[in-house]
Structure formats: C-alpha cells, structure tokens
Scaffold this active site. Structure first.
Site, short mmCIF file in Angstrom:
data_model
loop_
_atom_site.label_atom_id
_atom_site.label_comp_id
_atom_site.label_asym_id
_atom_site.label_seq_id
_atom_site.Cartn_x
_atom_site.Cartn_y
_atom_site.Cartn_z
CE LYS A 111 34.82 36.08 32.13
NZ LYS A 111 35.80 35.17 31.62
CE LYS A 194 43.67 36.32 34.61
NZ LYS A 194 42.86 35.72 35.60
CE LYS A 197 40.72 28.08 35.68
NZ LYS A 197 40.26 27.49 36.94
P1 TYM Z 1 39.97 31.52 39.35
O1 TYM Z 1 39.37 30.16 39.38
O2 TYM Z 1 40.05 32.24 38.07
O3 TYM Z 1 41.42 31.46 39.95
C1 TYM Z 1 41.64 30.83 41.22
C2 TYM Z 1 42.73 31.54 41.96
O4 TYM Z 1 43.91 31.56 41.18
C3 TYM Z 1 44.36 32.90 41.06
N1 TYM Z 1 44.96 33.08 39.72
C4 TYM Z 1 46.13 33.68 39.53
N2 TYM Z 1 47.01 34.22 40.38
C5 TYM Z 1 48.14 34.75 39.86
N3 TYM Z 1 48.42 34.74 38.53
C6 TYM Z 1 47.56 34.20 37.64
N4 TYM Z 1 47.85 34.18 36.35
C7 TYM Z 1 46.34 33.65 38.12
N5 TYM Z 1 45.28 33.05 37.53
C8 TYM Z 1 44.42 32.73 38.53
C9 TYM Z 1 43.14 33.77 41.22
O5 TYM Z 1 43.50 35.05 41.66
C10 TYM Z 1 42.37 33.01 42.27
O6 TYM Z 1 42.85 33.33 43.55
N6 TYM Z 1 36.32 34.19 41.31
C11 TYM Z 1 37.41 33.30 41.63
C12 TYM Z 1 37.00 32.06 42.37
C13 TYM Z 1 36.26 32.34 43.61
C14 TYM Z 1 36.79 32.77 44.86
C15 TYM Z 1 35.68 32.92 45.72
C16 TYM Z 1 38.08 33.06 45.29
C17 TYM Z 1 34.92 32.24 43.77
N7 TYM Z 1 34.58 32.57 45.02
C18 TYM Z 1 35.86 33.34 47.03
C19 TYM Z 1 38.24 33.49 46.61
C20 TYM Z 1 37.14 33.61 47.46
C21 TYM Z 1 38.03 32.89 40.33
O7 TYM Z 1 37.41 32.88 39.29
O8 TYM Z 1 39.28 32.45 40.44
#
Ligand code: TYM
Length: 329
Positions: A111, A194, A197
C-alpha cells in the site's frame, strides 16, 4: 467442535477469488463447526468510501454470502461494525503490536508503494484489527486465500504474545484453513498476479453473462506453444488455473492436451471458459438479485447475527479485561 472465523472486506462485490479462496470453504464448514462469518466494514474504511457506498457494499456482500449458501440459522453471520467489542480488543492488542513488525507486513508495504498519498494508521494496524476479528471468538481455523497467510501469522504472534505476557493459556493459535490443501490463489485475467478488486481484473459473482464473455475474451494470451509439453507462461497458466476451478475435469484435460501437442486455439478455450464461468455464476447471480430485493430479510439476518456474535465477543472481552487487570473494586 472447532471455532471458525472469517471475513471479507466490504469494498465492492465478491469475485471468483473471494469465492474459491474463502467463501466456498466457509460454506462447506458451517455444519461441522461453530462458524462466524462477517463483513469487514471497518477494514474498508482505509479507502474512505462515501457513506452511501459503504452502506451499499455491506448490503451487497451480505446478500452475496447468503446467495452462496451461508445459512444464517446455522452459522453466525454478522457485520463487523455491529460488534463494539471488536474495536475494544483491537485497542488492547495495539498496545502490544510493534511499529517494526507492522511496517514489515507485505500488504502494508504494497500500500505504501501503490497509494503513497493515503498511508493511514488504519492501514498500519490492519493486522491487529484482523487479529481482533479472529481471536474475539477464540477461533481455531480461518478459511482464507493465500494472500492472507501473513496476516494469520501475525494473528498467531499477537495471540501468543498476549498469553505469554499475562502468563495464561487463553487464546488458541488460529491456523489458515483449506481442508488440508494448499491455500488458493485465483489469478486475474490480465496475465499476472491475483484476481482482486483493486487490481481491476476480476470477474464478479454478480456479473451478467455478456460482461463475463467480454472479460474472458479480453484475457491476455500469447501466440501459442512452439514445442510439445512446454511450460506455460504465467498468463496462459492463469487461464488453466481458472478452468481448473470452474470447468469439468474432462474439459481441462482436453485443453491441456491441446496445449501439450501445440494445437491449442486460445479463442476456443476462452469461449469454453466463459461459458463454464457463466454456468457456475448464473444461479448465484439470480439468488443475489432476489435476496437484495428483500430488505426486511437482510435486516433480520444482520440483527440475528449481531446478537449471536456479541454473546461470544462480550464473553471474550470480559475475560480479557479481567486478565489484563481491569477489575471491579
Ligand atoms: P479480502 O476482502 O481482500 O478477501 C476476502 C477473502 O477472499 C480471499 N481472496 C482470494 N483468494 C484466492 N485468490 C484470490 N485472488 C483472492 N482474492 C481474495 C482472501 O484471501 C480472503 O480470504 N483482510 C481480509 C478480510 C478480513 C478477514 C478478517 C479475513 C478482515 N478480518 C479475519 C479472515 C479473518 C481481506 O481483506 O480479505
């Protein structure tokens, strides 16, 4: 019974990466475990959404969770900001989280590089908020994609540090989880990295058929293999990885063979891939639309989830406060 916690940021609609990296694992786990799934709307504030966008995204993600098969009667499904115990635990954890370790976190460094004008304290302490989300329910397992591995490692560090500091065996060590398999990384359509969004390379569960066809047909390819059984370049491997998750094994095998004997026609492969994605997402999209139009149902689900999640969260917070030394006179 294991306690499972996971969340998805409410920064827009869910894409195939979210589904195959995290959501499908939640759905499979909900009947055998004690599951907490939430919408990480506090986390989304690092990008400063307008009030309307924030509200709209939370509603969208809630509808998408339900459309993907999360059962709010079985799992506890809630919105992060409905649980005031989470930011309280976050504050307490921040007292034992160090600048050096937070600054070394890969997602923070990314970031700093990609949005140098918005390096806020919320971004720096993102891993402590995430740790609070997880350990507020004393979780054992966290179904996530590969990109969250380091955050989970930091969660374990913070949980262990708390146990050590207060000489207690209170928080379990939560592990990232995908049914004994490697964590998944679903690629984007732009030839590298990957699906995400912020990367602008995603196929959303709510995309209609025409949008999906256009996105897939635009995916980066090359002029094709020049010798049998060549290793695939990243952009090409990405198409095969996507096919591996949405298509029938026979279909994948057919195009593997075509690649290996140098007769592959990427146009045909992309058409097939697009149709397989559409076949997979269409029923989900229809359910999303139906659920989104039922505001009363969404309100009921969120309220019920908040009540259940707060029971567990307030118990943990009371115990943590007691351990730290906040006690009645
Ligand atoms: P976020 O919102 O970016 O993504 C949500 C979940 O989707 C998975 N993910 C992917 N897995 C495989 N390939 C991809 N291209 C891909 N893009 C996204 C992420 O690994 C995630 O599991 N910080 C987290 C949200 C969060 C969270 C938590 C997750 C906040 N608190 C506590 C687990 C437990 C996040 O930004 O994920």
């Amino acid at each position: 019974m294991d306690i499972v916690v996971s969340g998805i940021r409410s920064t827009g609609k869910l894409h195939l990466g979210n589904y195959f990296g995290a959501l499908q694992n939640f759905v499979k786990m909900q009947h055998e475990n004690h599951c907490y799934f939430f919408i990480a709307d506090f986390h989304s504030l690092t990008t400063h959404p307008t009030p309307q966008d924030l509200h709209g995204s939370v509603k969208q993600v809630l509808a998408e969770y339900l459309a993907c098969g999360l059962d709010p009667e079985v799992a506890t499904l809630y919105v992060q900001s409905d649980i005031p115990e989470i930011p309280q635990l976050y504050l307490l954890l921040n007292m034992n989280a160090y600048m050096g370790e937070l600054e070394r976190c890969t997602s923070f460094k990314d970031k700093v590089r990609t949005q140098p004008n918005n390096v806020n304290a919320g971004l720096l302490t993102y891993p402590t908020l995430m740790a609070a989300d997880i350990i507020i329910h004393k979780a054992h397992k966290v179904p996530v994609g590969k990109d969250q591995e380091q955050h989970l490692e930091m969660t374990r560090t913070f949980a262990n540090r708390f146990n050590r500091l207060y000489n207690v065996d209170y928080f379990p060590e939560p592990v990232p989880y995908n049914f004994g398999k490697q964590l998944v990384k679903i690629p984007g359509l732009d030839g590298s990295g990957k699906m995400g969004k912020s990367e602008g390379n995603a196929i959303y569960l709510a995309d209609d058929a025409e949008t999906i066809r256009k996105k897939v047909m635009r995916a980066v390819t090359d002029s094709g293999p020049t010798a049998p059984n060549q290793k695939k370049p990243e952009a090409i491997q990405n198409l095969y990885t996507l096919m591996g998750v949405v298509s029938q094994p026979d279909t994948l095998k057919y195009y593997e063979e075509q690649y290996n004997n140098c007769t592959i026609r990427y146009g045909d492969m992309k058409k097939q891939l697009a149709e397989d994605i559409i076949a997979f997402t269409s029923p989900i999209r229809e359910r999303i639309e139906a659920i989104l139009s039922d505001n009363e149902y969404l309100r009921r689900v969120a309220k019920m989830g908040a009540e259940k999640a707060r029971q567990s969260a307030s118990k943990t917070l009371d115990e943590v406060r007691h351990i730290i030394g906040f006690r009645e006179f």
